[in-house]
Design an enzyme around this catalytic site. Sequence first.
Site, PDB file in Angstrom:
ATOM      1  N   LYS A 103      83.257 -59.351  17.639  1.00  0.00           N
ATOM      2  CA  LYS A 103      83.120 -57.908  17.872  1.00  0.00           C
ATOM      3  C   LYS A 103      81.908 -57.375  17.095  1.00  0.00           C
ATOM      4  O   LYS A 103      81.733 -57.714  15.921  1.00  0.00           O
ATOM      5  CB  LYS A 103      84.391 -57.209  17.363  1.00  0.00           C
ATOM      6  CG  LYS A 103      84.325 -55.705  17.504  1.00  0.00           C
ATOM      7  CD  LYS A 103      85.361 -54.962  16.664  1.00  0.00           C
ATOM      8  CE  LYS A 103      84.924 -53.517  16.591  1.00  0.00           C
ATOM      9  NZ  LYS A 103      85.482 -52.637  15.680  1.00  0.00           N
TER      10      LYS A 103
ATOM     11  N   LYS B  42      90.706 -52.340   6.697  1.00  0.00           N
ATOM     12  CA  LYS B  42      89.726 -51.795   5.754  1.00  0.00           C
ATOM     13  C   LYS B  42      89.976 -52.324   4.341  1.00  0.00           C
ATOM     14  O   LYS B  42      89.033 -52.627   3.623  1.00  0.00           O
ATOM     15  CB  LYS B  42      89.741 -50.267   5.790  1.00  0.00           C
ATOM     16  CG  LYS B  42      89.057 -49.751   7.040  1.00  0.00           C
ATOM     17  CD  LYS B  42      89.108 -48.261   7.128  1.00  0.00           C
ATOM     18  CE  LYS B  42      88.354 -47.779   8.369  1.00  0.00           C
ATOM     19  NZ  LYS B  42      88.600 -46.372   8.642  1.00  0.00           N
TER      20      LYS B  42
ATOM     21  N   LYS C 258      79.343 -53.032  12.018  1.00  0.00           N
ATOM     22  CA  LYS C 258      78.388 -53.029  10.904  1.00  0.00           C
ATOM     23  C   LYS C 258      78.914 -53.866   9.739  1.00  0.00           C
ATOM     24  O   LYS C 258      78.136 -54.376   8.954  1.00  0.00           O
ATOM     25  CB  LYS C 258      77.999 -51.617  10.478  1.00  0.00           C
ATOM     26  CG  LYS C 258      79.136 -50.776  10.005  1.00  0.00           C
ATOM     27  CD  LYS C 258      78.653 -49.376   9.755  1.00  0.00           C
ATOM     28  CE  LYS C 258      79.809 -48.413   9.578  1.00  0.00           C
ATOM     29  NZ  LYS C 258      80.771 -48.385  10.685  1.00  0.00           N
TER      30      LYS C 258
END
Length: 323
Positions: free
Chosen positions: A190, A110, A193
Amino acid sequence: MRILSGLQPSGRLHIGNYFGMMDAALRLQHEGDAYYFIADYHSLTSIHDAPKLRSHVRDLAIDFLACGLDPQKCVLFRQSDVPEVTELSWILSTVTPMGLLERCHSYKDKIARGIAASHGLFAYPVLMAADILIYDSDVVPVGKDQKQHVEVTRDIAIKMNEAFGEGLLKVPEPRIREETAVVPGLDGQKMSKSYDNTIQLFEDPADLKKKIMKKLVTDSTALELPKPIETSTILPLYKLVASPADYDAMVADHQRGGIGYGDFKKRLLEALVSYFTPMAERRAEIVADPGYVDRVLAEGAEKARAVARKTLARVRAAVGLGD
Ligand code: ADP
Ligand code: TRP
């Protein structure tokens, strides 16, 4: 058997979310006592926009119901309707080794994607552990990328039990559906979003057509030649939504040659539409009755909170809080 899982309300669901987690979770609702929640506290690590967060929460509740969550069989609730979970999270954090959190891939991923490195983001797995442990969960159906978080949860539960008494917290098991562990996106990576390669669950039909026919990447094998199976972007998606016989027929047609990718894409498009249309119709019905979603969430919150209060009381007593 208590089954528990959560999803962050981070925008419209894509078919990676559906086949990676939601579909498995919904099948499990018939096998035990299922608790599914909308992880809005977790979403605060990336969304700082109140109307947006509220609308995502509502959309996800509607999506859960449209996909087949039966509120008579399982409990659907908003994470933040059970604030007890944040208190448990604090208690758990006091036995959680820093090294355990420092090893979490999701945090590092992240940060790499540009999400601010807040304390909340770092402590995210501890709140997730509290989510799981507060409901005495046995089984946690999640996508592959969440498996490490369930392992962290197990470690935290074991540490709590060592420190404050065996049996204080139930040690849960992850449940990963290996065959759909990673759903590929339009570019073959993969589906996510963050990679802008998704097919949404309730995609507008015109957009869906454009994505499949124009954006789904294929190679340049000539029409008359056999098409590669291993590297196909069409086959793994088709497998998720087609019958086994139709899937086998498409594999055979790849091997035979003489059929172009446009044809395979049309078959994929048809299979996607017929798979998801009933859910889209159900979604439209739910949207037309806003009071229904409110009622489901209110009842869910009440049931979930009753369980959470008991566990928290047990933990507070064991660690020495209160009288
Ligand atoms: P995204 O990668 O789009 O941000 P999330 O991280 O919010 O998705 O994932 C929510 C849930 O859906 C998790 O349980 C995750 O494992 C699952 N999931 C997401 N993308 C995929 C995928 N491509 N294949 C399988 N499962 C997925
Ligand atoms: N971290 C999960 C995700 O991003 C959502 C989540 C929060 C969760 N708490 C949970 C999943 C507890 C399973 C169990 O998808």
